[in-house]
Design a protein around this motif. Structure first.
Motif, short mmCIF file in Angstrom:
data_model
loop_
_atom_site.label_atom_id
_atom_site.label_comp_id
_atom_site.label_asym_id
_atom_site.label_seq_id
_atom_site.Cartn_x
_atom_site.Cartn_y
_atom_site.Cartn_z
N VAL A 231 0.83 -1.21 0.00
CA VAL A 231 0.00 0.00 0.00
C VAL A 231 0.87 1.26 0.00
CG1 VAL A 231 -1.76 1.29 1.27
CG2 VAL A 231 -1.92 -1.20 1.10
N GLN A 232 1.94 1.25 0.78
CA GLN A 232 2.82 2.42 0.81
C GLN A 232 3.38 2.73 -0.57
OE1 GLN A 232 5.48 0.99 3.87
NE2 GLN A 232 4.69 2.43 5.40
N THR A 233 3.82 1.71 -1.28
CA THR A 233 4.47 1.91 -2.57
C THR A 233 3.49 2.21 -3.69
OG1 THR A 233 6.26 0.43 -1.92
CG2 THR A 233 5.98 0.82 -4.28
N ASN A 234 2.34 1.54 -3.70
CA ASN A 234 1.46 1.58 -4.86
C ASN A 234 0.24 2.48 -4.72
OD1 ASN A 234 2.57 -0.68 -6.79
ND2 ASN A 234 2.73 -1.47 -4.71
N ILE A 235 -0.12 2.84 -3.49
CA ILE A 235 -1.27 3.70 -3.28
C ILE A 235 -0.85 5.03 -2.65
CG2 ILE A 235 -3.50 3.93 -2.12
CD1 ILE A 235 -3.45 1.81 -4.36
N LEU A 236 -0.08 4.98 -1.57
CA LEU A 236 0.25 6.21 -0.85
C LEU A 236 1.34 7.02 -1.53
CD1 LEU A 236 0.10 4.79 2.79
CD2 LEU A 236 -1.72 5.92 1.47
N ALA A 237 2.39 6.38 -2.01
CA ALA A 237 3.48 7.11 -2.65
C ALA A 237 3.00 7.93 -3.85
CB ALA A 237 4.61 6.17 -3.05
N PRO A 238 2.12 7.41 -4.73
CA PRO A 238 1.62 8.24 -5.81
C PRO A 238 0.83 9.45 -5.35
CG PRO A 238 1.27 5.92 -6.31
CD PRO A 238 1.71 5.99 -4.88
#
Length: 399
Positions: A231-238
């Motif tokens: 989730v951090q990489t694919n949802i939150l970072a964007p």
């Protein structure tokens, strides 16, 4: 659950306990890499007097419910119009909260898990109709082997998203609030083996933290990555969000810049396995983080959307089994007007009260505080009402 339209309580067939659990400055921002659209504070045409009145409303809320700190962020058409955190992050050591302070958000986690599931659906890695348990399910026999109790192998991804799996409700039997020493595998294995479903999946709505715990395991199975990291990489970072993480359980283990939670009425915020709640209630965030997330879900002026319009429609369509009415639960969100109106979710745990709201008129806002009072549906309603009163302080906003 709060109404998030008029700020009045939303009551239907749910118990008070279910209701309360349902939807149980600038320098700090500059230290976090964020999109340009968020890089400079905007006031959205509000006057200093109006912002002062907004601060007064927040102060009144803090006094009424003995709240050490509130963190509030409001955006209008993708631009921050208000972001203020006031009060004590750590009352015992007299440490002031900041706009970048992190708070447990409790069930405001569920929209994040839902958006993650729908992003995987867009990638063709999941379908709403996919079965979850058993040899033909996503999780196969990782959580117990046949024979299963009735209806277990009928549960689909959509049943979990819509709280219609047929059991495991958010009451005093909630599996997530018992056996804190068990990990996810043991908790899920023991629950599906020993706690029968009451209804056939899809036929009855009952808010289920446990169902969203299972969705976290679905995300892990499909992606091959831990829920938090994916989730951090694919949802939150964007979204430009870099500090959100899953909470630890003890005060000593709390993250850098995380507030201290204050229990009321003998509640102990540190006697919970919040880490195990990851995908249903485990994230910590600032109010700014949550507003950035809200702006990115369906996009805003100058902000790309995480999900396509057709996916958004699917995500915000109310569950058929939810009681009739204007405000209904969809897939990870309460919605109005069949998803064309406001979307929102509350969060409530010992030491935590939260809400985040997205309106069709271009507003996104979030409010977090590091306590809750009892009966907690009162503070849930009040934090929602406070936010509506704040945005309506500026008549030109037409909130």
């Amino acid at each position: 659950m709060s109404n998030s339209s008029t700020g009045t309580p939303f009551r239907r067939t749910l118990t008070r306990r279910t209701l309360l659990q349902n939807l149980a400055g600038t320098a700090a921002l500059a230290a976090v890499p964020i999109p340009k659209i968020f890089a400079q504070r905007q006031y959205g045409g509000s006057t200093g007097q109006q912002r002062g009145e907004m601060g007064r409303l927040a102060g009144q809320f803090r006094r009424q419910f003995r709240v050490p700190a509130t963190s509030i962020a409001i955006s209008r058409n993708g631009q921050f119009a208000y972001d203020e955190t006031v009060g004590m992050a750590d009352p015992q050591h007299v440490l002031q909260a900041q706009q970048s302070s992190l708070f447990r958000i409790a069930s405001a986690t569920k929209p994040i898990t839902s958006v993650t599931i729908f992003s995987l659906i867009e990638q063709g890695k999941l379908n709403l109709t996919d079965k979850v348990f058993g040899p033909s399910g996503i999780l196969d026999i990782k959580y117990g082997k046949p024979p299963y109790k009735p209806y277990i192998t009928d549960i689909t991804v959509d049943h979990l998203l819509t709280h219609t799996s047929g059991g495991w409700p958010n009451d005093n039997t909630d599996p997530m609030m018992h056996n804190d020493g068990w990990d996810h595998i043991k908790l899920i294995t023991e629950t599906i083996a020993n706690v029968p479903l009451t209804y056939p999946p899809g036929t009855h709505w009952a808010y289920s933290n446990f169902g969203y715990c299972i969705l976290g395991r679905v995300i892990e199975q499909v992606t091959g990555q831990p829920y938090e990291g994916y989730v951090q990489t694919n949802i939150l970072a964007p979204c430009g969000i870099t500090t959100m993480q899953i909470a630890k359980n003890s005060e000593r283990e709390r993250a850098p810049n995380e507030v201290v939670y204050v229990g009321q009425y003998s509640e102990d915020p540190y006697k919970l396995n919040v880490t195990r709640m990851d995908s249903h209630g485990g994230w910590i965030a600032s109010s700014t983080d949550l507003v950035q997330f809200l702006n990115h879900v369906a996009g805003a002026p100058g902000i790309p959307a995480l999900l396509k319009p057709a996916t958004i429609k699917m995500m915000t369509t109310p569950a058929p089994a939810y009681p009739p009415g204007d405000a209904r639960y969809a897939r990870g969100w309460m919605v109005r007007n069949n998803g064309a109106g406001n979307w929102w979710h509350n969060g409530s745990l010992p030491g935590t009260t939260s809400i985040m709201v997205r309106t069709p008129t271009g507003f996104c806002w979030a409010a977090l505080c590091n306590t809750r009072s009892q009966p907690s549906d009162e503070i849930d309603t009040a934090i929602d009402q406070m936010m509506w009163n704040m945005v309506r302080t500026v008549p030109s906003w037409n909130a």
